[in-house]
Write a protein that holds these residues in place. Structure first.
Motif: not given
Ligand code: FAQ
Length: 311
Positions: A243-251, A260-262
């Motif tokens: 559930p994280d729309p910002a999850l993205r591979w960073n080359d 980050q969690p709260d």
């Protein structure tokens, strides 16, 4: 061993050897280990409750037998870890007292409720998964008894992780309602699982010293990143989403970017204000009281045996 115990301790740490119970060690090293090992033990014992909640409601006899075995393993880990802490000169009675009076912590993760059967799958996959990422490096911890305890515990955690993954896989490939239950469960446990690794490095009180002593081998943030990187592919294989729309591979970094969690929430949960803190502690205190007769009987039996030997 030379005449100077301080120099010998430093030599042992520098050479990546193990400190053993009878070796000289700085008092602060001893205290840090007692704190970490005891809190780890408390977590295993309190950690039996969220899953214990579902033993009587497991969907089949096979699932019930497996869950029962897993929860028993957690009791075993707790006792194993208390024994490791005892090698540092504390008594189990005192450690249990520190837990029951709220003076020592246990992992934040066990203060969240288990609302559905899918939570048994998610706890195995994410919570045991996080535990493995955190604990495999502890097998190389500088304190011998803790490092050795971790080897067996990690083997059992691997079994736990696989059984959770298999529950989730089954649900994710079941009816639409089962799939939805699995996804809802992952949505609820994802961020609390990330918080298990502790505060971010800049706010971690103990990391720097524990790393220098080779108790910890990686920082909280390093392990959290490793966990995220591991989970992405596993979620895909499960057919579920994180559930994280910002999850993205960073080359550039060679790692996933993630939200980050709260950490304010983590602090509140650690302070006792999580959804289940009160219930977990009340349950533990009651179980301890109800077990008083077992401890009394064991002590009486031991005294009788000792008496027999003397005669
Ligand atoms: N919850 O300076 P740091 C399991 C506390 S796995 C609560 O970064 P440190 C298996 C921390 O204690 C779970 N408190 O601390 C299972 C410290 O407070 P203190 C147990 C937390 O020690 C699965 C303060 O915040 N695993 O049980 C948490 O260097 C399924 C400042 O933090 C272990 O205990 C948190 N999430 O690093 C069982 C592993 N995070 O002590 C049943 C061993 C931080 O000064 C079912 N422990 N705090 O009062 C560790 O690796 C470390 O202790 C960390 C924290 C990484 C947890």
């Amino acid at each position: 061993a030379g005449a100077d115990p301080t120099a010998y301790f430093t030599e042992v740490i520098d050479a990546d050897q193990k400190v053993e119970p009878r070796d000289w060690m700085p008092e602060a090293y001893r205290r840090t280990l007692i704190r970490q090992i005891a809190q780890h033990a408390h977590s295993e014992i309190i950690g039996m409750q969220p899953e214990g909640n579902w033993i009587t409601r497991a969907p089949s006899l096979k699932r019930k037998a497996i869950l029962l075995a897993k929860v028993q393993d957690e009791a075993g880990h707790g006792l194993y870890l208390y024994a490791a802490a005892e090698t540092l000169g504390v008594s189990r009675d005192d450690l249990v007292d520190l837990l029951l009076t709220g003076r020592q912590k246990y992992s934040s993760i066990f203060n969240y409720p288990t609302l559905s059967w899918a939570d048994m799958g998610t706890i195995g996959w994410l919570v045991d998964g996080a535990a493995i990422v955190n604990q495999v490096p502890l097998c190389r911890c500088s304190y011998g008894p803790y490092a050795r305890a971790m080897i067996r515990i990690c083997k059992e955690e691997s079994f736990h992780q696989r059984q959770g993954y298999e529950i989730l896989y089954t649900l994710a490939h079941g009816t639409p309602a089962q799939r939805e239950m699995a996804q809802d469960s992952v949505n609820r446990w994802w961020y609390p699982s990330l918080a298990m690794f502790g505060p971010p490095d800049q706010d971690s009180t103990h990391s720097a010293q524990s790393m220098a002593w080779k108790i910890k081998r990686f920082t909280n943030d390093e392990l959290r990143q490793r966990f995220v990187d591991m989970c992405v592919g596993q979620a895909e294989a499960l057919g579920l989403t994180l559930p994280d729309p910002a999850l993205r591979w960073n080359d550039e970094r060679g790692a996933y970017d993630f939200t980050q969690p709260d950490y304010e929430e983590l602090l509140r949960v650690i302070k006792g204000e999580g959804p289940c803190n009160r219930q977990r502690m009340e349950h533990r205190r009651q179980a301890h009281q109800e077990g008083a007769w077992v401890r009394a009987a064991a002590a009486a039996y031991a005294a009788k045996q000792a008496n027999k030997k003397e005669k």
